[in-house]
Design an enzyme around this catalytic site. Sequence first.
Site, mmCIF file in Angstrom:
data_model
loop_
_atom_site.group_PDB
_atom_site.id
_atom_site.type_symbol
_atom_site.label_atom_id
_atom_site.label_comp_id
_atom_site.label_asym_id
_atom_site.label_seq_id
_atom_site.Cartn_x
_atom_site.Cartn_y
_atom_site.Cartn_z
ATOM 1 N N ASN A 1 0.855 -1.187 0.000
ATOM 2 C CA ASN A 1 0.000 0.000 0.000
ATOM 3 C C ASN A 1 0.885 1.230 0.000
ATOM 4 O OD1 ASN A 1 -2.388 1.604 0.280
ATOM 5 N ND2 ASN A 1 -1.948 1.823 2.470
ATOM 6 N N HIS B 1 0.846 5.162 1.323
ATOM 7 C CA HIS B 1 0.122 6.017 2.271
ATOM 8 C C HIS B 1 0.806 7.380 2.305
ATOM 9 C CE1 HIS B 1 -2.454 6.978 5.624
ATOM 10 N NE2 HIS B 1 -1.392 7.506 6.228
ATOM 11 N N SER C 1 4.803 6.804 2.378
ATOM 12 C CA SER C 1 5.378 5.505 2.752
ATOM 13 C C SER C 1 4.746 4.418 1.901
ATOM 14 C CB SER C 1 5.046 5.172 4.220
ATOM 15 O OG SER C 1 5.386 6.236 5.093
ATOM 16 N N ASP D 1 -2.646 0.680 8.010
ATOM 17 C CA ASP D 1 -1.442 1.458 7.686
ATOM 18 C C ASP D 1 -0.272 1.093 8.603
ATOM 19 O OD1 ASP D 1 -2.839 2.795 5.646
ATOM 20 O OD2 ASP D 1 -3.570 4.303 7.041
#
Length: 196
Positions: free
Chosen positions: A108, A110, A137, A146
Site C-alpha cells: 500500500n 500512504h 510511505s 497502515d
Amino acid sequence: MSKRTAILISGGGSNMVTLVQSMVGDHPARPCLVLANDPGAGGLDKAAALGVPTAVVDHRPFGRDRAGFEGELSRVLAAHAPDIICLAGFMRVLTPDFVTRWQGRMLNIHPSLLPKYPGLHTHARALGAGDAEAGCSVHEVTAELDGGPILGQARVPVLPGDTPDSLSARVLMQEHRLYPMVLRRFADGDRSRIDI
Ligand code: GRF
C-alpha cells in the site's frame, strides 16, 4: 516468469499509471488487472488505455456486508492469479480475513511518514502539528491499518504557506517516484527498506 501484479484503485489512479508504466523491459513484474471499487473511478479508463484488463467490484450494493464485498473482491482477484497486489489510492478498509488471505503479497502507499498519521487527512494533520517535513510511505499490508512493515519512504519539506492541497501535490510527486521503485525491488524479492 514475471510477477503478475494487480492494482486496486478508488479514484484517479495516478499512482496506478506510474506503476503500470514502470512494468516494462527487464522489470520483474507485469500488470495483470486494475480493479476499482467504484465504477466511476477515473483510473479505469486510464488502465484500459494502457491495455491493462480492468474490473469493478462496487462496494455499495454490499452495504455493511464487508465479508460479502471482500469475498467478491477475492474471487475476482483470484481469477487473475496475482503474485503481487498494489493498493494505490484504494479507499476501503480491509478486514483481517481479507488481508490474511493475501498477506505477504500486498503493498500500500500512504501519504504520510508512517508511523505518523495513519488513516485520513494526513496532510492537514502534518500541517496542524507544525511538522517541518512530510512525505509518503510504501508498506506491506497487515491486519493493522497502515501498520505493516515499511518498505520505503520519500520526504518533502513543508513550505511556508502550505495548504493541505499544496502539500498533497508535492507528496504525490514523490509517491510517483517511490511506489515504482519499491514495487520493482519487492518483485525481485527485496524487502529491505529504501529512503529517497
Ligand atoms: C494518493 O495520495 C494515495 O497515497 C492516497 O490516495 C491518493 C491516490 O491518488 N491514499 P491516485 O488515485 O493514485 O491519483
